[in-house]
Design a protein around this motif. Sequence first.
Motif, PDB file in Angstrom:
ATOM      1  N   SER A   1      -7.440  -7.037  12.161  1.00 44.43           N
ATOM      2  CA  SER A   1      -5.980  -6.809  12.474  1.00 44.43           C
ATOM      3  C   SER A   1      -5.189  -6.333  11.593  1.00 44.43           C
ATOM      4  CB  SER A   1      -5.518  -8.047  13.437  1.00 44.43           C
ATOM      5  OG  SER A   1      -5.478  -9.321  12.311  1.00 44.43           O
ATOM      6  N   SER A   2      -5.501  -6.527  10.275  1.00 46.55           N
ATOM      7  CA  SER A   2      -4.622  -6.076   9.402  1.00 46.55           C
ATOM      8  C   SER A   2      -5.345  -4.975   8.240  1.00 46.55           C
ATOM      9  CB  SER A   2      -3.965  -7.346   8.685  1.00 46.55           C
ATOM     10  OG  SER A   2      -4.801  -8.067   7.983  1.00 46.55           O
ATOM     11  N   TYR A   3      -4.467  -4.631   7.318  1.00 49.66           N
ATOM     12  CA  TYR A   3      -4.800  -3.752   6.376  1.00 49.66           C
ATOM     13  C   TYR A   3      -4.213  -4.179   5.018  1.00 49.66           C
ATOM     14  CZ  TYR A   3      -6.039  -0.435   9.932  1.00 49.66           C
ATOM     15  OH  TYR A   3      -6.695   0.193  11.148  1.00 49.66           O
ATOM     16  N   ARG A   4      -5.054  -3.758   3.991  1.00 49.03           N
ATOM     17  CA  ARG A   4      -4.641  -4.077   2.794  1.00 49.03           C
ATOM     18  C   ARG A   4      -4.687  -2.910   1.889  1.00 49.03           C
ATOM     19  NH1 ARG A   4      -8.776  -3.933  -1.096  1.00 49.03           N
ATOM     20  NH2 ARG A   4     -10.848  -4.120  -0.377  1.00 49.03           N
ATOM     21  N   PRO A   5      -3.840  -2.864   0.691  1.00 48.49           N
ATOM     22  CA  PRO A   5      -3.915  -1.652  -0.166  1.00 48.49           C
ATOM     23  C   PRO A   5      -5.138  -1.550  -0.936  1.00 48.49           C
ATOM     24  CG  PRO A   5      -2.549  -3.296  -0.983  1.00 48.49           C
ATOM     25  CD  PRO A   5      -2.885  -3.785   0.444  1.00 48.49           C
ATOM     26  N   ARG A   6      -5.558  -0.234  -1.170  1.00 50.04           N
ATOM     27  CA  ARG A   6      -6.681  -0.046  -2.051  1.00 50.04           C
ATOM     28  C   ARG A   6      -6.756  -0.807  -3.220  1.00 50.04           C
ATOM     29  NH1 ARG A   6      -4.260   4.933  -2.264  1.00 50.04           N
ATOM     30  NH2 ARG A   6      -3.929   5.588  -4.488  1.00 50.04           N
ATOM     31  N   ASP A   7      -7.743  -1.335  -3.929  1.00 49.39           N
ATOM     32  CA  ASP A   7      -7.694  -1.787  -5.429  1.00 49.39           C
ATOM     33  C   ASP A   7      -7.335  -1.008  -6.223  1.00 49.39           C
ATOM     34  OD1 ASP A   7      -8.730  -4.181  -4.155  1.00 49.39           O
ATOM     35  OD2 ASP A   7     -10.824  -3.547  -4.277  1.00 49.39           O
ATOM     36  N   GLY A   8      -6.686  -1.590  -7.572  1.00 44.48           N
ATOM     37  CA  GLY A   8      -6.570  -0.903  -8.641  1.00 44.48           C
ATOM     38  C   GLY A   8      -4.943  -0.347  -8.728  1.00 44.48           C
ATOM     39  N   LEU A   9      -4.160  -0.629  -7.617  1.00 49.15           N
ATOM     40  CA  LEU A   9      -2.872  -0.076  -7.912  1.00 49.15           C
ATOM     41  C   LEU A   9      -1.846  -1.069  -8.537  1.00 49.15           C
ATOM     42  CD1 LEU A   9      -2.312   0.768  -3.950  1.00 49.15           C
ATOM     43  CD2 LEU A   9      -2.403   2.451  -6.181  1.00 49.15           C
ATOM     44  N   ASP A  10      -1.026  -0.677  -9.472  1.00 53.97           N
ATOM     45  CA  ASP A  10      -0.049  -1.414 -10.035  1.00 53.97           C
ATOM     46  C   ASP A  10       1.146  -1.431  -8.955  1.00 53.97           C
ATOM     47  OD1 ASP A  10       1.108   1.015 -10.163  1.00 53.97           O
ATOM     48  OD2 ASP A  10       0.957   1.188 -12.682  1.00 53.97           O
ATOM     49  N   GLU A  11       2.348  -2.165  -9.608  1.00 53.16           N
ATOM     50  CA  GLU A  11       3.542  -2.219  -8.760  1.00 53.16           C
ATOM     51  C   GLU A  11       3.908  -0.895  -8.305  1.00 53.16           C
ATOM     52  OE1 GLU A  11       6.365  -4.744 -10.237  1.00 53.16           O
ATOM     53  OE2 GLU A  11       5.138  -6.534 -10.688  1.00 53.16           O
ATOM     54  N   ARG A  12       4.027   0.003  -9.202  1.00 51.15           N
ATOM     55  CA  ARG A  12       4.531   1.331  -8.972  1.00 51.15           C
ATOM     56  C   ARG A  12       3.721   1.926  -7.929  1.00 51.15           C
ATOM     57  NH1 ARG A  12       7.213   5.160 -13.315  1.00 51.15           N
ATOM     58  NH2 ARG A  12       8.010   6.671 -12.022  1.00 51.15           N
ATOM     59  N   GLY A  13       2.499   1.877  -8.137  1.00 52.05           N
ATOM     60  CA  GLY A  13       1.410   2.678  -7.090  1.00 52.05           C
ATOM     61  C   GLY A  13       1.736   2.151  -5.737  1.00 52.05           C
ATOM     62  N   LEU A  14       1.858   0.718  -5.564  1.00 54.16           N
ATOM     63  CA  LEU A  14       1.780  -0.101  -4.422  1.00 54.16           C
ATOM     64  C   LEU A  14       3.323   0.204  -3.675  1.00 54.16           C
ATOM     65  CD1 LEU A  14       0.711  -2.080  -2.566  1.00 54.16           C
ATOM     66  CD2 LEU A  14       1.694  -3.934  -3.797  1.00 54.16           C
ATOM     67  N   LEU A  15       4.272   0.390  -4.530  1.00 52.52           N
ATOM     68  CA  LEU A  15       5.469   0.882  -4.102  1.00 52.52           C
ATOM     69  C   LEU A  15       5.551   2.203  -3.338  1.00 52.52           C
ATOM     70  CD1 LEU A  15       8.576   0.261  -3.542  1.00 52.52           C
ATOM     71  CD2 LEU A  15       8.985   1.041  -5.811  1.00 52.52           C
ATOM     72  N   GLY A  16       4.728   2.961  -4.114  1.00 52.75           N
ATOM     73  CA  GLY A  16       4.619   4.530  -3.780  1.00 52.75           C
ATOM     74  C   GLY A  16       3.970   4.528  -2.455  1.00 52.75           C
ATOM     75  N   VAL A  17       2.687   3.744  -2.395  1.00 51.96           N
ATOM     76  CA  VAL A  17       2.001   3.998  -1.076  1.00 51.96           C
ATOM     77  C   VAL A  17       2.699   3.447   0.235  1.00 51.96           C
ATOM     78  CG1 VAL A  17      -0.467   4.025  -2.051  1.00 51.96           C
ATOM     79  CG2 VAL A  17       0.315   1.884  -1.054  1.00 51.96           C
ATOM     80  N   VAL A  18       3.461   2.202  -0.006  1.00 54.40           N
ATOM     81  CA  VAL A  18       4.224   1.573   0.920  1.00 54.40           C
ATOM     82  C   VAL A  18       5.507   2.475   1.315  1.00 54.40           C
ATOM     83  CG1 VAL A  18       5.794  -0.146   1.457  1.00 54.40           C
ATOM     84  CG2 VAL A  18       3.583  -0.841   0.528  1.00 54.40           C
ATOM     85  N   THR A  19       6.240   2.975   0.628  1.00 52.80           N
ATOM     86  CA  THR A  19       7.125   3.857   0.864  1.00 52.80           C
ATOM     87  C   THR A  19       6.708   5.190   1.737  1.00 52.80           C
ATOM     88  OG1 THR A  19       8.223   3.226  -0.973  1.00 52.80           O
ATOM     89  CG2 THR A  19       9.174   5.258  -0.279  1.00 52.80           C
ATOM     90  N   ALA A  20       5.691   5.559   1.114  1.00 50.50           N
ATOM     91  CA  ALA A  20       5.046   6.857   1.708  1.00 50.50           C
ATOM     92  C   ALA A  20       4.666   6.682   3.137  1.00 50.50           C
ATOM     93  CB  ALA A  20       3.916   7.535   1.038  1.00 50.50           C
ATOM     94  N   ALA A  21       4.120   5.602   3.457  1.00 57.67           N
ATOM     95  CA  ALA A  21       3.469   5.143   4.598  1.00 57.67           C
ATOM     96  C   ALA A  21       4.813   5.095   5.711  1.00 57.67           C
ATOM     97  CB  ALA A  21       2.611   3.851   4.658  1.00 57.67           C
ATOM     98  N   GLU A  22       5.776   4.236   5.069  1.00 57.39           N
ATOM     99  CA  GLU A  22       6.906   4.054   5.906  1.00 57.39           C
ATOM    100  C   GLU A  22       7.624   5.425   6.415  1.00 57.39           C
ATOM    101  OE1 GLU A  22      10.964   1.277   5.818  1.00 57.39           O
ATOM    102  OE2 GLU A  22      10.061   2.150   3.898  1.00 57.39           O
ATOM    103  N   ALA A  23       7.910   6.134   5.370  1.00 57.26           N
ATOM    104  CA  ALA A  23       8.470   7.416   5.593  1.00 57.26           C
ATOM    105  C   ALA A  23       7.684   8.247   6.662  1.00 57.26           C
ATOM    106  CB  ALA A  23       8.633   8.295   4.224  1.00 57.26           C
ATOM    107  N   HIS A  24       6.497   8.164   6.398  1.00 55.66           N
ATOM    108  CA  HIS A  24       5.580   8.809   7.552  1.00 55.66           C
ATOM    109  C   HIS A  24       5.506   8.243   8.770  1.00 55.66           C
ATOM    110  CE1 HIS A  24       1.173  10.750   8.026  1.00 55.66           C
ATOM    111  NE2 HIS A  24       1.808  11.061   9.282  1.00 55.66           N
ATOM    112  N   ALA A  25       5.712   7.147   9.204  1.00 52.66           N
ATOM    113  CA  ALA A  25       5.900   6.543  10.280  1.00 52.66           C
ATOM    114  C   ALA A  25       7.008   6.711  10.968  1.00 52.66           C
ATOM    115  CB  ALA A  25       5.673   4.807  10.080  1.00 52.66           C
ATOM    116  N   TYR A  26       8.219   6.663  10.180  1.00 48.44           N
ATOM    117  CA  TYR A  26       9.625   7.466  10.521  1.00 48.44           C
ATOM    118  C   TYR A  26       9.502   8.707  11.244  1.00 48.44           C
ATOM    119  CZ  TYR A  26      11.930   2.818   9.931  1.00 48.44           C
ATOM    120  OH  TYR A  26      12.215   1.555   9.737  1.00 48.44           O
ATOM    121  N   ALA A  27       8.888   9.553  10.425  1.00 50.93           N
ATOM    122  CA  ALA A  27       8.802  10.948  10.571  1.00 50.93           C
ATOM    123  C   ALA A  27       8.082  11.302  11.914  1.00 50.93           C
ATOM    124  CB  ALA A  27       8.280  11.864   9.308  1.00 50.93           C
TER     125      ALA A  27
END
Length: 94
Positions: free
Chosen positions: A26-52
């Motif tokens: 029922s949930s998802y997790r980020p792929r392994d190996g992301l640092d804080e910057r990478g994690l912030l990037g995928v979350v921000t990209a997914a959020e922007a994509h969702a709004y678009a």
Amino acid sequence: MAVTAATATGRSLLEQHGFIPAADGSSYRPRDGLDERGLLGVVTAAEAHAYADGLSARVDLGIPTPPDIPGAARRSSAATPSPRTAPSARRRAR
């Protein structure tokens, strides 16, 4: 961190951004190996994509925002001390 999606479109969007389905299904997790910057990037990209795509997205970082913090109690005007003024110095006539 866990991410959830309510629709098939949302789930597809998360997978496009590299999120992996969790064992509970029922949930998802980020792929392994992301640092804080990478994690912030995928979350921000997914959020922007969702709004678009017209999907609503909510990111909760666990940090209180101003609406979460109760306001201070207001003092009554009688309890507020009036400002003191310094006495004016007298001028000496020469």
